[in-house]
Design an enzyme around this catalytic site. Sequence first.
Site, PDB file in Angstrom:
ATOM      1  N   GLU A 163       0.847  -1.061   0.009  1.00  0.00           N
ATOM      2  CA  GLU A 163       0.051   0.067  -0.069  1.00  0.00           C
ATOM      3  C   GLU A 163       0.739   1.255  -0.014  1.00  0.00           C
ATOM      4  OE1 GLU A 163       0.778   1.477   2.936  1.00  0.00           O
ATOM      5  OE2 GLU A 163       1.934  -0.405   3.318  1.00  0.00           O
ATOM      6  N   GLU A 304       4.688  -0.523   1.307  1.00  0.00           N
ATOM      7  CA  GLU A 304       4.590  -0.405  -0.195  1.00  0.00           C
ATOM      8  C   GLU A 304       4.976  -1.829  -0.808  1.00  0.00           C
ATOM      9  OE1 GLU A 304       8.719   1.578  -1.739  1.00  0.00           O
ATOM     10  OE2 GLU A 304       7.288   3.060  -1.140  1.00  0.00           O
TER      11      GLU A 304
END
Length: 336
Positions: A163, A304
């Site tokens: 994310e 991420e």
Amino acid sequence: MTQAFSTLAEFRSLLAAAPASDSAAYGAAEERNGQLTKPPGSLGRLEELAVWYAGWRGTEKPAITSPQVIVFAGNHGVTAQGVSAFPAEVTVQMVMNFQHGGAAINQLSKAAGAKLDVHALDLDTPTADFTQGPAMSEDEAVAALLAGWTAVDDATDLLVVGEMGIGNTTSAAAIAHALYGGEAEDWVGRGTGVDDAGLATKARVVREGAAVNTDRSGLEVLRCLGGRELAAMAGAIAKARVARIPVVLDGFICTAAAATLAAEDDSALDHCVAGHVSAEAAHFNVLKNLGKEPLLAMNMRLGEASGGALAINIVKSAVACHSGMATFAEAGVSAG
């Protein structure tokens, strides 16, 4: 093409009906592992990983050829409360960095031989401030779950989701607090680098969010306290379960999103391993609640999908040893 689900109730039903590991393939892989040219247990967790992977892929001698990393990005209305050291505009800027190949996850995906996909989810429309009510309507939550569900490539044989979203450590902390209780302070961390005052603000926001949104069912916790990128990760993880694709979980935010699925069904994450334990202290406690032992502890806290992507090579190595090594009979070596 008809979409897989259109309500949270339909998604919940799909989750409940998802297939289990292939017991025959698992047993055959376990038997093969016992015949490989090594002392029993000498490869440690690599042996467990390979047999687990074989069970989910339904074959005694699997191979990993098409790993996929998906990064979902979303913006959070709760950032108006001052929970992040960075403005929401950074989400858009980082998405561009991902798309141009300049982020850590680009390099880690490349090193792991994984395809990287990036999905920005309505960045111009942040979720609602969850201290005032639910972060998402049911339609918004379903749309985000579907975005994750449809992002999983049919050819994928190992999935990592991650994310990007300013404010999403606060969202993850609120989810953990709602699911597991304790004090708000138990679940908040410095995230992007907030100072002591910022940390106190995060705890207050988490406490208020949990007080306003009182439904503790997994999908309602996700809808009310999560964000679009967290819901998308949950959707992708659920799709992987339906397709028997093993998943490597990333850090605190990914694991918090996954935890909402486990709150709905105890077996919902059986196809998942924890790629790493992050430097966000609450991540360890979420993993403990889920019964997941991390593969790596590298003091990472980037998000991420970086920790999960790094762990791809661990899983690939486990499978390569399992499927590529000779048995004692094949090698003409005495097992005695």
